[in-house]
Design an enzyme around this catalytic site. Structure first.
Site, PDB file in Angstrom:
ATOM      1  N   HIS B  99       0.885  -1.104   0.073  1.00 52.06           N
ATOM      2  CA  HIS B  99       0.177  -0.042  -0.135  1.00 52.06           C
ATOM      3  C   HIS B  99       1.058   1.177  -0.006  1.00 52.06           C
ATOM      4  O   HIS B  99       1.991   1.099   0.661  1.00 52.06           O
ATOM      5  CB  HIS B  99      -0.911   0.009   1.245  1.00 52.06           C
ATOM      6  CG  HIS B  99      -1.626  -1.138   1.498  1.00 52.06           C
ATOM      7  ND1 HIS B  99      -1.116  -2.286   2.087  1.00 52.06           N
ATOM      8  CD2 HIS B  99      -3.016  -1.405   1.381  1.00 52.06           C
ATOM      9  CE1 HIS B  99      -2.260  -3.074   2.226  1.00 52.06           C
ATOM     10  NE2 HIS B  99      -3.242  -2.728   1.954  1.00 52.06           N
ATOM     11  N   ASP B 102       2.247   2.059   3.461  1.00 48.03           N
ATOM     12  CA  ASP B 102       3.285   1.287   3.837  1.00 48.03           C
ATOM     13  C   ASP B 102       4.823   1.511   3.815  1.00 48.03           C
ATOM     14  O   ASP B 102       5.586   1.387   4.454  1.00 48.03           O
ATOM     15  CB  ASP B 102       3.382  -0.080   3.257  1.00 48.03           C
ATOM     16  CG  ASP B 102       1.818  -0.823   3.402  1.00 48.03           C
ATOM     17  OD1 ASP B 102       1.219  -0.633   4.178  1.00 48.03           O
ATOM     18  OD2 ASP B 102       1.606  -1.601   2.532  1.00 48.03           O
ATOM     19  N   GLU B 266      -8.572 -13.891  -1.077  1.00 48.78           N
ATOM     20  CA  GLU B 266      -7.817 -14.220   0.072  1.00 48.78           C
ATOM     21  C   GLU B 266      -8.535 -15.175   0.850  1.00 48.78           C
ATOM     22  O   GLU B 266      -9.671 -15.170   1.111  1.00 48.78           O
ATOM     23  CB  GLU B 266      -7.765 -12.959   0.967  1.00 48.78           C
ATOM     24  CG  GLU B 266      -6.903 -13.000   2.219  1.00 48.78           C
ATOM     25  CD  GLU B 266      -6.692 -11.887   3.022  1.00 48.78           C
ATOM     26  OE1 GLU B 266      -6.616 -10.860   2.686  1.00 48.78           O
ATOM     27  OE2 GLU B 266      -6.705 -12.296   4.407  1.00 48.78           O
ATOM     28  N   HIS B 269     -10.491 -14.088   4.170  1.00 50.29           N
ATOM     29  CA  HIS B 269     -11.601 -13.259   3.540  1.00 50.29           C
ATOM     30  C   HIS B 269     -12.396 -14.509   3.117  1.00 50.29           C
ATOM     31  O   HIS B 269     -14.036 -14.233   3.521  1.00 50.29           O
ATOM     32  CB  HIS B 269     -11.272 -12.314   2.574  1.00 50.29           C
ATOM     33  CG  HIS B 269     -10.628 -11.304   3.032  1.00 50.29           C
ATOM     34  ND1 HIS B 269      -9.963 -10.201   2.291  1.00 50.29           N
ATOM     35  CD2 HIS B 269      -9.813 -11.032   4.101  1.00 50.29           C
ATOM     36  CE1 HIS B 269      -9.102  -9.582   2.699  1.00 50.29           C
ATOM     37  NE2 HIS B 269      -9.088 -10.013   4.250  1.00 50.29           N
ATOM     38  N   ASP B 294      -4.225 -13.633  -2.392  1.00 50.68           N
ATOM     39  CA  ASP B 294      -3.755 -13.357  -0.951  1.00 50.68           C
ATOM     40  C   ASP B 294      -3.635 -14.616  -0.009  1.00 50.68           C
ATOM     41  O   ASP B 294      -4.787 -14.953   0.370  1.00 50.68           O
ATOM     42  CB  ASP B 294      -4.578 -12.214  -0.366  1.00 50.68           C
ATOM     43  CG  ASP B 294      -3.968 -10.996  -0.851  1.00 50.68           C
ATOM     44  OD1 ASP B 294      -3.170 -10.741  -1.874  1.00 50.68           O
ATOM     45  OD2 ASP B 294      -4.347  -9.895   0.018  1.00 50.68           O
ATOM     46  N   ASP B 305     -10.150 -11.555  11.386  1.00 50.64           N
ATOM     47  CA  ASP B 305      -9.090 -11.861   9.990  1.00 50.64           C
ATOM     48  C   ASP B 305      -7.786 -12.101  10.743  1.00 50.64           C
ATOM     49  O   ASP B 305      -7.251 -11.433  11.522  1.00 50.64           O
ATOM     50  CB  ASP B 305      -8.962 -10.706   9.427  1.00 50.64           C
ATOM     51  CG  ASP B 305      -8.533 -10.868   7.977  1.00 50.64           C
ATOM     52  OD1 ASP B 305      -8.517 -12.066   7.493  1.00 50.64           O
ATOM     53  OD2 ASP B 305      -8.265  -9.780   7.209  1.00 50.64           O
ATOM     54  N   ASP B 307      -5.125 -13.790   9.657  1.00 49.55           N
ATOM     55  CA  ASP B 307      -4.221 -13.585   8.549  1.00 49.55           C
ATOM     56  C   ASP B 307      -2.867 -14.614   8.918  1.00 49.55           C
ATOM     57  O   ASP B 307      -1.847 -13.954   8.850  1.00 49.55           O
ATOM     58  CB  ASP B 307      -3.747 -12.097   8.595  1.00 49.55           C
ATOM     59  CG  ASP B 307      -4.592 -11.273   7.673  1.00 49.55           C
ATOM     60  OD1 ASP B 307      -5.248 -12.042   6.924  1.00 49.55           O
ATOM     61  OD2 ASP B 307      -4.644 -10.146   7.711  1.00 49.55           O
ATOM     62  N   ASP B 337      -0.401 -12.493   2.368  1.00 52.35           N
ATOM     63  CA  ASP B 337      -1.048 -11.531   3.200  1.00 52.35           C
ATOM     64  C   ASP B 337      -1.387 -12.011   4.292  1.00 52.35           C
ATOM     65  O   ASP B 337      -2.428 -12.406   4.909  1.00 52.35           O
ATOM     66  CB  ASP B 337      -2.672 -11.128   2.467  1.00 52.35           C
ATOM     67  CG  ASP B 337      -3.088  -9.870   3.032  1.00 52.35           C
ATOM     68  OD1 ASP B 337      -2.377  -9.360   4.256  1.00 52.35           O
ATOM     69  OD2 ASP B 337      -3.986  -9.310   2.613  1.00 52.35           O
TER      70      ASP B 337
END
Lengths: 437, 437, 437, 437
Positions: B99, B102, B266, B269, B294, B305, B307, B337
């Site tokens: 991003h 980031d 993802e 998700h 992802d 999430d 991750d 991700d």
């Protein structure tokens, strides 16, 4: 004979009534926002839950005690019709809904099955004529019989598909015969148990083919009902294709069926998919696809379809709010796809439950109408989005803006000010509207 | 200087290696199903989790211990670039993703923010040239800053929308500058907290407008990246518009954007939306919209999430199965991700975690390739659906059948025979493939 | 006659076998960690799922095709016994489990019901003698019949309670007659639908009373089986009292029953309660209460008890890890409380499913044994908690420390250093153990 | 100076008031069921959500706009105390609650941290004296700082344990100094991320040791507060040991701590554990352990702790019903462990939210009191369980019955008759009570 001899006609007696067999809020002729409650709500009784089902669950046998229990076969089917209309009339419910197999038993052959159906349809037609009760929608049960173990319109077996198609054909004929306002597809077996043995593309293509054949046949016989698809994410199947409103809309768009289908939304199906019921209504009405409602409520701490009668006034109010914003429910209605709890096995409970649900929706209608009349949420929304009515916002909405023009604007617009969304205050006001008459 | 001085280059040593800093399955040059693992898997490091994030959670501060901790501002940003490329090279990962925020901090003004970005982009570009590492995708962070409290492309505030548009514009320029293969939109704030203060239609219309402007601008500057939308159902917002693949596809269809967008799916998700990851891949590739992945995994007993780095070999195998059936991931890749657990706060954990994930995907690729080579599921499916290859089934698929012709067939076709779907046997075979090399 | 004529005896053929009717990992006489697999795993077939159930679900009728389908009443019951023992012998499963109503139908009176039971028990006893198969546990079905609509041991109706007590009495007698190793209580109706009509305290007091009567009667007749309670959080009831292991332990502690009961844990019940299966095992073995296991697996994306045959090797490994750490399962066993999918309706599927489950547990046992032998997790844990072996940590554990002494220590101990928990690395190592033989 | 200059004192104006800064139901001096509302409800403000937190979430920075934003360090801490008391007085809330780190920042050493705390405690004490506001409970934040990454009382690191113990010691001293009515333990990090690196038994033993030391020290310094444990199943940790009320009770029983601890129950924690809030209250009061309440509400379609201000009148009514049946909340209170939505970032929202919650509880109290006065549920329950008041039912309850005597009774008692549980009717009546004043 009476099938519910202990139950009187249910009349409106007002909020303070202590008569269990009276409406506290549902007053069919009372006018709210320009229409009678009867016209707004278009209540329907679900034949399967109220006349046919008996309270069985995955771990237990049926518990229902009904005056027609001693009967079987066609005698049972006939008795249930009489019971249905007695209940409909006593409850002042103007519509009913059924699956083909709710009203008549299967025979040894499809031909015999259809004959059974015809016999009962004739009887139902007489009762409809006699009482003025109408058919909100009918549908074909293509999920209970073992033949549908791998699906109906999405089966891997062409013979099963042909059978399902025959059943839909008959369903359309029955719908026409009884003047149904809508015809519903609910795909309880249209999905998969595991992807590793599934050809998803063929299954969905075939489902679309079935829908197209249904449209063609309905047109052919002059059955002008609104076609409806009812989303449900799972149960009985691990994953059902009509997962939720958006998924079903994607399907209709992809297969070019959006002009001929609307959605029949169910509250408990919404929550099983992770949505509120009002979310599903909002999404659907944005696409102009709000067809009809299956009114019930789920238990969000449980992971299956509990199909409880709706009593949560927050939910009924927000539902009716969306319906009113939609300009009404059109040819659809509010069908109580709800069942009495397994422990509520007496005939009286059928009435208590419908009264509870009808009053909850009637109260919801009244609260929603006042919220709209007073523009409680509308004014808030108008204020919140006012920046899109002028200046750079208007450029965006009108299509004049580009990334470059917006960057130019943003470069000199510092700092940006937002305003609170006031969610807590709005909820407090909602409570005030709910509690005041 | 080295930012990970305790960590050597990670090489492939085979399944029996006890070296924690070695690959057990990922062998970049090994050929599987006609391509090298590197070409199949196109791994990417996620800058935000691995370089920027520090392990904070809603109840706790960051725990990460990093060699760049003493730095701040642009010095920190520069150090992270160096650390990133050291890590990428040591891990033999060919791509990265970021991003805008980031890689460089916001300044006091958008102009200053963009200058910060430019400075870092220049440095990154040099590193890319020096190492051969490429940019899989970039995106704009339009969810962290308070200005996006009510959304970015779906905000109620036109000033915020303009800011977001400017950020997208810059993102596209940065993507072009760095040769990004894709450009991603993830709408963490594109949704609503409560419908009672939300104009859903305007918000969605505006979101589509933003996408159209992005397409126009990309075309204008000759940035030929694939546009991707990443679905997520909820978190941080109560309800996000890109709920899942099907919902996002409905949106793309409705707004006529299907030709210019694909999906970035993802795993976590998917499960938050109630789907398996392989379901989301299957749905998406049926529409020809599989863009990129992802890669992570969630904890299905938790509702947020998590991750986690992907280590479940069932999931990685089924994912690679769908990717192979899709003919590969195209211009997309497999972006981790994923974040090390808050308790895995040492720099070495970043390597352990990526090794675990890369090996899990490499093994998944090998198993999936053999399943396909041996036609394990394909033959099962071909047998199961064989009835649609001839006779009445062929009539259905070819469009010759009507409800009437199918009814005629069904009337004389009694009884219907189905065959077992053999799910348990298939799962046992799956285990055999998983365990054997 | 043979009930499964198409199915041969199932033998161990090793991991590479392509014979669907062979074990790939379960080799009963193979020795792992000092005992044969047969001794470790103590597999049992669940009579209800495998002999009695037919694949019905809340939206569909049974689909199972069985060679005994044409029979009914006691003839059916007798045929099922023969089929059961044929299946047990062919599968080399040493134990079975049943509810009273699985093996014999209810009669018109309790007396007749018990006579039916006696008849079948006699036949079973002969088969047990002839084959060497033993009864892991029996139990009373106090949830299917409508009389239990409001509970059995927690009913509001004393007549129902008396009936349940009589059923338990008979169950204990049957257990003694057949030499059952355990006697199980599963309270599918012991809970509530809504608190507003429920006297929770009386219900729980009564449940404890029933357990005490059962203990007394077992002692009286010299039935020395281990008593087990099986937790499940919900389904069929909205909320069941034996929600999970911890809740059940709280109950046993509160009513002074901890010395006479252990727990029968089920994987799918664990996940329905929000726990992993290994969590439930860990909690239970910490209390010395690990009694027996109902082996299956759920689908964590679904909210009901799917009772799938266990094939997830991560889960079976972690389960066997806890069992080995417990010093074995004692008088309990691994009962496949699992059902073939509704689409797996052929008799062969019963064998495929058990083979899949038995192999998954056998492989899990092997992996767990090696993990323990190599002290993979043990050494990690020893290192992580080493600070409690000396100094201030030893003071804490030994009870010498006080808040004051710890404050004094903390005041001068700055900064504190933690070490990574290395979760990702451990998961990668777990994968290595899983994949290597 | 005023920190909330735009907000007046909040007074009771009745249900029809359109003044957003007025109570519609909460009238502190109004008497309900023999006590004033103030005495019944014992409201408390949660310092952390209302004074300290800023609206950050896992994907976004804080949004709150506060008049003290420009301050930092001890100046900020002091300003917040003043703001807190202004808010407490304006809202007429008689209590507040805090974690040590809410009110004062950590210093470089524990000694400095404690000095910071002492400074603020002195200031708070003056404000308490001046305003009459009291401290419902305090607690130690042993979850935010990175040192607690692996737990506090259940850490693997004895140094961290010592630090936590020192913090608890100081917390008890602060509680005594400020006359706290209760002292709370919430174990946000007392649990595990993965069992494979966890010694659960040692962790739980150590946790019990910490509780025992706390009791001893409180006795030593003469701090007579009620000790409370607050269950929460997960978040931030994957699995927390105090999963729910029953689990926490099992812990207290096992470690012999039941006499010195009660529970602090939170609504959103209940639903995260799969329970209704009223379930947790019922279970807890059955054990005589109802200590205090953290009032909020969750979103059951989301899987994390949303900590919304409570506005659902069904929930507040059922909560107050349990509290009234418990004979009141004792030394506990109703603490708004609730935060304004991230989008409600203006100072006024803090007042709107508390007003919404206080009114919802006040209305809930009134409805619950009338339900009890009219014995709506009590009479239903008395009728339902009447069979245990005489005959065989009395034998069961009194302990006279045995399995044999009950079998004898059951043998001749045929058929058994049950009665409907009347759930739907009761819900309709509940709605009537809710809507009528």
């Amino acid at each position: 004979m009476s099938y519910f001899s202990s139950v009187p006609n249910i009349d409106y007696e007002g909020a303070a009534s202590t008569n269990a067999f009276a409406f506290k809020h549902y007053n069919p002729d009372a006018v709210v926002a320009g229409k009678t409650m009867r016209e707004h709500l278009r209540f329907a009784v679900a034949y399967w839950h109220t006349l046919t089902a008996g309270g069985a669950d995955p771990f237990g046998a049926g518990t229902a005690v009904r005056s027609w229990d001693r009967l079987s076969g066609m005698d049972l089917a006939k008795a249930r019709v009489e019971a249905a209309f007695e209940l409909l009339v006593k409850l002042k419910v103007p519509y009913f809904c059924f699956h083909d197999r709710d009203i008549a038993p299967e025979g040894d052959t499809l031909r015999e099955t259809n004959r059974n159906l015809d016999t009962i349809v004739d009887i139902i037609k007489e009762h409809m004529k006699a009482t003025g009760v109408k058919l909100l929608w009918n549908t074909a049960n293509m999920f209970t019989h073992p033949r549908f173990v791998h699906g109906a319109g999405t089966t891997n077996n062409a013979d099963v598909y042909a059978y399902a198609a025959a059943q839909v054909k008959k369903g359309l004929e029955v719908g026409k015969e009884l003047g149904a306002e809508n015809y519903v597809f609910w795909g309880g077996r249209e999905g998969y148990e595991t992807l590793i043995n599934t050809d998803m593309r063929l299954e969905l293509d075939n489902l679309a083919r079935l829908y197209r054949m249904a449209i063609e046949y309905a047109d052919e016989i002059g059955f002008d009902a609104q076609f409806l698809i009812e989303p449900k994410p799972k149960e009985p199947t691990k994953h059902q294709y009509d997962f939720d409103a958006a998924t079903t809309i994607a399907f209709l768009q992809h297969y070019g069926l959006k002009d001929r289908f609307k959605l029949n939304l169910e509250a408990n199906h919404a929550t099983l998919a992770g949505h509120t019921f009002e979310h599903e209504l909002r999404v659907t009405r944005m696409h102009g696809l709000l067809g009809s409602l299956d009114a019930n409520q789920g238990d969000t701490l449980l992971g299956w379809d509990t199909d409880e009668f709706p009593t949560d006034l927050y939910a009924t109010t927000l539902t009716m709010y969306e319906v009113l914003q939609n300009g009404g429910i059109g040819r659809g209605g509010i069908n109580f796809d709800a069942k009495v709890r397994r422990g509520s096995f007496e005939a009286e409970d059928l009435f208590h439950a419908h009264i509870a649900g009808m009053d909850a929706y009637a109260k919801g209608l009244k609260v929603a109408a006042r919220l709209i009349e007073d523009r409680v949420f509308e004014d808030t929304i108008a204020r919140r989005y006012a920046s899109f009515k002028e200046g750079i916002g208007l450029d965006i909405v009108s299509g004049k803006a580009t990334l470059a023009s917006l960057e130019q604007y943003a470069m000199q617009n510092n700092p940006i000010r937002n305003a609170s969304g006031r969610q807590e205050q709005l909820k407090a006001i909602f409570n005030q509207y709910l509690l005041s008459e």
